[in-house]
Design a protein around this motif. Structure first.
Motif, PDB file in Angstrom:
ATOM      1  N   ASN A  69      -3.083 -19.990   4.181  1.00 42.25           N
ATOM      2  CA  ASN A  69      -4.226 -20.558   3.612  1.00 42.25           C
ATOM      3  C   ASN A  69      -4.081 -21.708   2.314  1.00 42.25           C
ATOM      4  O   ASN A  69      -4.674 -23.165   2.688  1.00 42.25           O
ATOM      5  N   GLY A  70      -3.514 -21.516   1.996  1.00 41.78           N
ATOM      6  CA  GLY A  70      -2.417 -22.994   1.014  1.00 41.78           C
ATOM      7  C   GLY A  70      -1.738 -24.145   1.445  1.00 41.78           C
ATOM      8  O   GLY A  70      -2.246 -25.247   0.867  1.00 41.78           O
ATOM      9  N   THR A 111      -2.698 -24.664   4.589  1.00 36.61           N
ATOM     10  CA  THR A 111      -4.029 -25.625   5.665  1.00 36.61           C
ATOM     11  C   THR A 111      -5.326 -26.479   4.216  1.00 36.61           C
ATOM     12  O   THR A 111      -5.000 -27.622   4.531  1.00 36.61           O
ATOM     13  N   THR A 112      -4.763 -25.706   3.335  1.00 35.48           N
ATOM     14  CA  THR A 112      -6.050 -25.469   1.952  1.00 35.48           C
ATOM     15  C   THR A 112      -5.327 -27.729   1.324  1.00 35.48           C
ATOM     16  O   THR A 112      -5.538 -28.895   1.325  1.00 35.48           O
ATOM     17  N   GLY A 146      -5.993 -30.505   4.810  1.00 37.16           N
ATOM     18  CA  GLY A 146      -6.767 -30.322   4.433  1.00 37.16           C
ATOM     19  C   GLY A 146      -7.414 -31.636   3.134  1.00 37.16           C
ATOM     20  O   GLY A 146      -8.263 -32.399   3.440  1.00 37.16           O
ATOM     21  N   PHE A 147      -6.758 -31.467   2.237  1.00 35.89           N
ATOM     22  CA  PHE A 147      -7.437 -31.759   1.134  1.00 35.89           C
ATOM     23  C   PHE A 147      -7.136 -32.998   0.824  1.00 35.89           C
ATOM     24  O   PHE A 147      -7.246 -34.460   0.336  1.00 35.89           O
TER      25      PHE A 147
END
Length: 422
Positions: free
Chosen positions: A3-4, A6-7, A10-11
């Motif tokens: 999750n971190g 991909t975050t 995306g960011f």
């Protein structure tokens, strides 16, 4: 765990896509690409090989046989681009030149030794381009005609004497039945040139973006918050992958604009006039172009990320990334030199240097036919270097993002890496 990662991706992508500088840069580059895509048509129209006649003056009654020969020469051409205009004196010719009625004028000076007058073309500029070149060719033909006029040659012999030879070039292939023709070589050179420029621009722009973003987060102390939520390793690769996706999107837009423009009917006709057929591009060359683009991007992106992580102030970033910038420039300019002589010993050595290989090896594959083992060895060294640099950059990044103050020396950096067990 992911999750971190991909975050961060995306960011990074959202930040870049929303950035005014990214949008403005993409629009400007797209406009330049559209203009570049229409260059064949513009050159064909504005270059005007046959629809524009240049007026050239001469003093009346000067060198009648030479003038008659020039008129006969241009009269035989299907599209004469020079028209000879007589005037009473050199002073009158100067006035006509100043008024823009003629582009230049011819002055003849007797030469008893050569048996043909010395000719000077006077114009507003010493660099008269195609006009002076055309006149030089025409005068050479006139001189030849005057010399052989009384030699008793038949019309058939004169035709054989003056007819141009048939001369073509072709590449010898050691693996296929036929090598590249001159047209195919021209297309390969064009694609190679475009690929080198795209790779150079992508590496420079995206690498600077990665380094600048990391340094800005450190200087604003945002990094201290980020590292509590996402591990440094995920941060680095997230920023690299996110920037890569943004770069690919930008590249697709620019290349798409170029291809669409080149496929327009007026540009296709213009390209055909230059003997260029885009369908002649080899699929194998496209595959190599994609591979070397990916290899070059990730090789330099990891270096920029590592350097950006050890700089605490954006003011110091330019000096810190200077060595990487110089490596990129060296690879690009060596490749530009290699366009003239891709088999030079210096170029063959540089294809094994991993920092230059994305530029040089692709150049040699596009223009000549390197042995399979040369390609295999160079690509093997390049991949091994990318993995090694990626591993080392990750370690430097994990230690560098936690170090503030002046830029650490290599000794201090290795101590930090050891202390942080990275």
């Amino acid at each position: 765990m992911n999750n971190g990662f991909t975050t961060v991706i995306g960011f990074t992508m959202r930040n870049k896509f929303r950035s005014k500088s990214f949008i403005i840069t993409t629009v400007i580059l797209a406009i330049l690409v559209v203009v570049g895509g229409n260059l064949p048509y513009l050159i064909n129209k504005l270059g005007g090989s046959g629809d524009k006649v240049t007026n050239v003056g001469y003093v009346q009654n000067a060198q009648g046989s030479v003038i008659d020969g020039l008129k006969a020469y241009y009269g035989k051409l299907p599209e004469a681009n020079i028209k000879l205009m007589a005037n009473s004196s050199e002073e009158k010719l100067k006035e006509s030149l100043e008024a823009g009625e003629i582009k230049g004028y011819l002055i003849f000076e007797e030469d008893a030794v050569m048996g043909f007058p010395k000719v000077t073309f006077n114009s507003e500029s010493a660099f008269s381009g195609g006009t002076s070149s055309s006149l030089k060719v025409a005068l050479q033909q006139v001189k030849t005609d005057l010399v052989v006029k009384d030699a008793g040659l038949t019309d058939e012999q004169k035709l054989q004497l003056f007819s141009p030879i048939s001369f073509d070039t072709a590449q010898v292939s050691f693996t296929n039945d036929a090598g590249k023709t001159e047209q195919e070589q021209g297309i390969a050179i064009g694609l190679t040139y475009v690929m080198l420029i795209l790779l150079f621009m992508s590496v420079m722009i995206s690498g600077q973006l990665i380094a600048t973003e990391i340094t800005a987060e450190k200087s604003s102390r945002v990094m201290e918050i980020i590292v509590t939520s996402v591990s440094p390793l995920k941060q680095m690769w997230g920023k690299i992958i996110g920037t890569f996706v943004v770069s690919v999107v930008q590249l697709v837009v620019l290349v798409g604009a170029l291809v669409v423009n080149l496929q327009l009917p007026h540009n296709k006709d213009a390209l055909a006039g230059f003997g260029i057929n885009l369908s002649g591009i080899e699929p194998q060359l496209i595959v190599y172009a994609v591979f070397f683009y990916l290899a070059g991007f990730f090789l330099y992106a990891t270096l920029f990320a590592a350097v950006g992580s050890i700089v605490s102030r954006t003011e110091d970033l330019g000096q810190a990334v200077m060595p990487i910038t110089m490596l990129t420039l060296a690879g690009f300019y060596i490749a530009m030199y290699g366009l003239n002589d891709p088999n030079a010993a210096f170029i063959q050595v540089c294809q094994y240097i991993p920092f230059f290989a994305p530029f040089i090896l692709f150049l040699r594959i596009g223009l000549v036919e390197p042995a399979w083992w040369e390609i295999a060895v160079s690509i093997g060294i390049l991949i091994a270097t990318i993995l090694a640099i990626g591993w080392l950059s990750a370690k430097i990044y994990r230690a560098g993002v936690l170090m503030y103050g002046k830029r650490p020396s290599m000794k201090e950096l290795f101590k930090a890496m050891k202390a942080y067990k990275v």
